[in-house]
Design a protein around this motif. Structure first.
Motif, PDB file in Angstrom:
ATOM      1  N   ARG A  39      -4.459   8.727  -5.330  1.00 34.71           N
ATOM      2  CA  ARG A  39      -3.437   9.605  -4.756  1.00 34.71           C
ATOM      3  C   ARG A  39      -4.075  10.716  -3.935  1.00 34.71           C
ATOM      4  O   ARG A  39      -3.666  11.005  -2.813  1.00 34.71           O
ATOM      5  N   ARG A  40      -5.094  11.344  -4.486  1.00 31.74           N
ATOM      6  CA  ARG A  40      -5.787  12.429  -3.764  1.00 31.74           C
ATOM      7  C   ARG A  40      -6.409  11.918  -2.476  1.00 31.74           C
ATOM      8  O   ARG A  40      -6.334  12.568  -1.433  1.00 31.74           O
ATOM      9  N   ALA A  41      -7.018  10.747  -2.551  1.00 32.39           N
ATOM     10  CA  ALA A  41      -7.670  10.174  -1.369  1.00 32.39           C
ATOM     11  C   ALA A  41      -6.655   9.889  -0.271  1.00 32.39           C
ATOM     12  O   ALA A  41      -6.879  10.208   0.898  1.00 32.39           O
ATOM     13  N   VAL A  42      -5.542   9.295  -0.633  1.00 30.50           N
ATOM     14  CA  VAL A  42      -4.557   8.937   0.392  1.00 30.50           C
ATOM     15  C   VAL A  42      -3.903  10.178   0.989  1.00 30.50           C
ATOM     16  O   VAL A  42      -3.627  10.228   2.184  1.00 30.50           O
ATOM     17  N   LEU A  43      -3.670  11.197   0.191  1.00 34.53           N
ATOM     18  CA  LEU A  43      -3.092  12.435   0.736  1.00 34.53           C
ATOM     19  C   LEU A  43      -4.058  13.118   1.696  1.00 34.53           C
ATOM     20  O   LEU A  43      -3.639  13.779   2.642  1.00 34.53           O
ATOM     21  N   ALA A  44      -5.340  12.928   1.467  1.00 36.03           N
ATOM     22  CA  ALA A  44      -6.340  13.523   2.357  1.00 36.03           C
ATOM     23  C   ALA A  44      -6.482  12.741   3.663  1.00 36.03           C
ATOM     24  O   ALA A  44      -6.901  13.301   4.680  1.00 36.03           O
ATOM     25  N   ARG A  45      -6.146  11.457   3.659  1.00 32.22           N
ATOM     26  CA  ARG A  45      -6.425  10.619   4.822  1.00 32.22           C
ATOM     27  C   ARG A  45      -5.192  10.222   5.631  1.00 32.22           C
ATOM     28  O   ARG A  45      -5.323   9.616   6.684  1.00 32.22           O
ATOM     29  N   ASP A  46      -3.979  10.542   5.194  1.00 30.98           N
ATOM     30  CA  ASP A  46      -2.798  10.040   5.887  1.00 30.98           C
ATOM     31  C   ASP A  46      -2.634  10.575   7.298  1.00 30.98           C
ATOM     32  O   ASP A  46      -2.035   9.926   8.132  1.00 30.98           O
ATOM     33  N   SER A  55      -3.107   4.605   9.490  1.00 30.76           N
ATOM     34  CA  SER A  55      -2.173   3.506   9.244  1.00 30.76           C
ATOM     35  C   SER A  55      -2.356   2.924   7.841  1.00 30.76           C
ATOM     36  O   SER A  55      -1.377   2.679   7.120  1.00 30.76           O
ATOM     37  N   ALA A  56      -3.593   2.711   7.439  1.00 28.93           N
ATOM     38  CA  ALA A  56      -3.864   2.190   6.090  1.00 28.93           C
ATOM     39  C   ALA A  56      -3.403   3.192   5.033  1.00 28.93           C
ATOM     40  O   ALA A  56      -2.864   2.805   3.991  1.00 28.93           O
ATOM     41  N   ALA A  57      -3.610   4.474   5.296  1.00 27.08           N
ATOM     42  CA  ALA A  57      -3.172   5.510   4.359  1.00 27.08           C
ATOM     43  C   ALA A  57      -1.650   5.523   4.234  1.00 27.08           C
ATOM     44  O   ALA A  57      -1.118   5.673   3.124  1.00 27.08           O
ATOM     45  N   LEU A  58      -0.951   5.345   5.331  1.00 34.65           N
ATOM     46  CA  LEU A  58       0.511   5.313   5.270  1.00 34.65           C
ATOM     47  C   LEU A  58       1.001   4.146   4.419  1.00 34.65           C
ATOM     48  O   LEU A  58       1.960   4.289   3.655  1.00 34.65           O
ATOM     49  N   ARG A  59       0.345   3.010   4.546  1.00 36.92           N
ATOM     50  CA  ARG A  59       0.710   1.865   3.691  1.00 36.92           C
ATOM     51  C   ARG A  59       0.502   2.210   2.225  1.00 36.92           C
ATOM     52  O   ARG A  59       1.341   1.898   1.379  1.00 36.92           O
ATOM     53  N   LEU A  60      -0.625   2.836   1.927  1.00 35.52           N
ATOM     54  CA  LEU A  60      -0.929   3.186   0.540  1.00 35.52           C
ATOM     55  C   LEU A  60       0.033   4.245   0.004  1.00 35.52           C
ATOM     56  O   LEU A  60       0.389   4.221  -1.168  1.00 35.52           O
ATOM     57  N   LEU A  61       0.483   5.157   0.840  1.00 37.22           N
ATOM     58  CA  LEU A  61       1.441   6.165   0.389  1.00 37.22           C
ATOM     59  C   LEU A  61       2.683   5.523  -0.221  1.00 37.22           C
ATOM     60  O   LEU A  61       3.278   6.064  -1.150  1.00 37.22           O
ATOM     61  N   GLY A  62       3.052   4.365   0.292  1.00 42.29           N
ATOM     62  CA  GLY A  62       4.214   3.660  -0.235  1.00 42.29           C
ATOM     63  C   GLY A  62       4.066   3.212  -1.681  1.00 42.29           C
ATOM     64  O   GLY A  62       5.053   2.852  -2.327  1.00 42.29           O
ATOM     65  N   ARG A  63       2.867   3.240  -2.212  1.00 36.97           N
ATOM     66  CA  ARG A  63       2.625   2.844  -3.606  1.00 36.97           C
ATOM     67  C   ARG A  63       2.862   3.997  -4.584  1.00 36.97           C
ATOM     68  O   ARG A  63       2.628   3.855  -5.784  1.00 36.97           O
ATOM     69  N   PHE A  64       3.305   5.145  -4.076  1.00 36.41           N
ATOM     70  CA  PHE A  64       3.606   6.295  -4.926  1.00 36.41           C
ATOM     71  C   PHE A  64       5.067   6.696  -4.719  1.00 36.41           C
ATOM     72  O   PHE A  64       5.368   7.803  -4.271  1.00 36.41           O
ATOM     73  N   PRO A  65       6.023   5.797  -5.045  1.00 34.79           N
ATOM     74  CA  PRO A  65       7.420   6.008  -4.679  1.00 34.79           C
ATOM     75  C   PRO A  65       8.113   7.173  -5.376  1.00 34.79           C
ATOM     76  O   PRO A  65       9.083   7.706  -4.844  1.00 34.79           O
ATOM     77  N   LYS A  66       7.651   7.587  -6.526  1.00 32.14           N
ATOM     78  CA  LYS A  66       8.328   8.657  -7.269  1.00 32.14           C
ATOM     79  C   LYS A  66       7.640  10.007  -7.134  1.00 32.14           C
ATOM     80  O   LYS A  66       8.036  10.971  -7.770  1.00 32.14           O
ATOM     81  N   ASP A  67       6.635  10.075  -6.298  1.00 31.59           N
ATOM     82  CA  ASP A  67       5.853  11.298  -6.117  1.00 31.59           C
ATOM     83  C   ASP A  67       6.498  12.152  -5.018  1.00 31.59           C
ATOM     84  O   ASP A  67       6.588  11.723  -3.870  1.00 31.59           O
ATOM     85  N   LEU A  68       6.944  13.354  -5.376  1.00 28.88           N
ATOM     86  CA  LEU A  68       7.639  14.218  -4.416  1.00 28.88           C
ATOM     87  C   LEU A  68       6.743  14.669  -3.269  1.00 28.88           C
ATOM     88  O   LEU A  68       7.191  14.755  -2.123  1.00 28.88           O
TER      89      LEU A  68
END
Length: 88
Positions: A39-46, A55-68
């Motif tokens: 989660r920390r990595a993807v928030l840093a790279r989106d 683009s890869a980070a945006l895809r990964l963000l979708g794996r945290f659906p309940k995270d505000l």
């Protein structure tokens, strides 16, 4: 962050390594919950300046659906011209 922790390679300065790492985490996330390090990595790279990394980070963000925080980040990426209510 050590290189054996989940998401460690996502911090790489080499765009190819970062993209592959983020995409691998996204595939792992399809099978179960991801750790906080991912989660920390993807928030840093989106918002990365390398389009492939972002683009890869945006895809990964979708794996945290309940995270505000992730939801807010996705909304920001979808409409970068929108004004955050906290900024008013």
């Amino acid at each position: 962050m050590t290189t054996n922790s989940p998401g460690a390679l996502a911090w790489s300065q080499d765009p190819s390594v970062a993209v592959q790492s983020l995409l691998a985490l996204e595939k792992i996330g399809a099978k179960g919950p991801l750790p906080e390090a991912a989660r920390r990595a993807v928030l840093a790279r989106d918002g990365d300046h390398h389009p492939g990394v972002a683009s890869a980070a945006l895809r990964l963000l979708g794996r945290f659906p309940k995270d505000l925080e992730v939801a807010a980040r996705l909304e920001q990426q979808a409409d970068p011209g929108a004004v955050d209510e906290d900024e008013l």
